[in-house]
Scaffold this active site. Structure first.
Site, PDB file in Angstrom:
ATOM      1  CD  GLU A  10      -2.692   1.243   2.547  1.00 20.65           C
ATOM      2  OE1 GLU A  10      -3.780   1.847   2.486  1.00 20.65           O
ATOM      3  OE2 GLU A  10      -2.280   0.684   3.586  1.00 20.65           O
TER       4      GLU A  10
ATOM      5  CB  CYS B  87      -4.706  -1.166   4.411  1.00 21.43           C
ATOM      6  SG  CYS B  87      -3.866  -0.901   6.001  1.00 21.43           S
TER       7      CYS B  87
ATOM      8  CE  LYS C 162      -7.705   1.354   3.333  1.00 25.33           C
ATOM      9  NZ  LYS C 162      -6.529   1.990   3.982  1.00 25.33           N
TER      10      LYS C 162
END
Length: 291
Positions: free
Chosen positions: A46, A164, A121
């Site tokens: 990331e 994440c 995301k």
């Protein structure tokens, strides 16, 4: 099941600096190093082109709809083609050309160099009142959230993509399993407290509950920025959530072998899908049902 059922994955735990061009160059070097060690599928961290710092995301953001104006994506495309590998391109800050919004976005490039998928995301990392010793961070102050789950067909099977904090939500992994994923890749940058407590735990849980492989890739700990990163990129297997390979917190390349035959073996031994009680509860994929 894909024709290629056994292969090596390369995890590039990169040191991220304040210089974008240096980050791009070093990411290229680590991708080459992974390919030289036999990796056919390569995963980046990331925010690999940008320090994980809210005041820098806009400065480092790129328009991913125009690859020629995106030096980070252009490099990934060129290297994927020249090496004949599939690259799960971690994530970088994306500036949407039409809305001007920023997204935390992962691009997937096939071995022909073409963009196969783009994942924004979905779950943004917002910490309200920090735990003792923890950092305060509110990703939604900078980024907009993605709206679509991402499953991509590759030379190495069906791969689900999360970034994440997406790892923390079991519903997304369940959806990916239902859509046929063999592997879920989560580029991530957990901090020191969440990393120590949850990084490995969450990976092993997503793998064992869904009987598939999970791979994560983090920046290394001494990356630039005030946000200290846990590191410990990992590959987890489908049988008992076993750790197949992991790193420390330093810059390195991890090579691990993935064997999809173990997925079928595990599912034949413990047929969770057949034991699920659809008369008691039901999982609905809203995005697939929408027109």
């Amino acid at each position: 099941m894909t024709k290629i059922t056994k292969f090596k994955i390369g995890i590039c735990q990169l040191k991220v600096t304040i210089e974008k061009n240096a980050n791009i160059s070093q990411a290229r070097n680590l991708i080459h190093a992974a390919a030289e060690q036999g990796a056919n599928l390569i995963l980046l961290p990331e925010m690999w082109n940008c320090p994980y710092s809210a005041d820098l995301f806009a400065e480092f953001a790129e328009n991913l709809n125009d690859i020629n104006s995106s030096p980070s994506s252009l490099m990934l495309s060129e290297v994927a083609y020249s090496l004949g590998v599939t690259i799960i391109g971690g994530s970088i800050p994306e500036r949407d050309a039409s809305s001007g919004r920023l997204y935390n976005t992962c691009c997937v490039f096939g071995s022909n160099g073409e963009l196969k998928a783009k994942h924004r995301k979905i779950h943004l990392f917002d910490m309200g009142k920090p735990l003792p010793g923890d950092v305060h961070f509110k990703e939604s102050d900078t980024f907009s959230a993605g709206e679509k789950p991402t499953v991509v067909e590759t030379d190495f099977g069906c791969i689900g993509i999360g970034i994440c904090h997406d790892l923390r939500f079991p519903e997304l992994a369940i959806l990916y399993r239902a859509r046929g994923a063999h592997l879920i890749c989560y580029p991530g940058a957990f901090n020191m407290s969440t990393g120590e407590a949850l990084w490995e735990l969450e990976q092993r849980t997503r793998a064992v509950d869904n009987q598939l492989y999970v791979a994560t890739c983090s920046p290394c700990r001494d990356s630039a920025g005030s946000y200290m990163i846990w590191g410990h990129s990992t590959v987890v297997g489908p049988q008992m959530g076993e750790i197949i390979g992991t790193t420390g917190h330093e810059e390195t390349v991890l090579i691990a072998e993935i064997d999809y035959a173990k997925i079928q073996l595990t599912r034949d031994s413990f047929s969770l899908e057949n034991q699920r009680r659809d008369n008691v509860y039901r999982f609905i994929d809203l995005h697939q049902e929408s027109p």
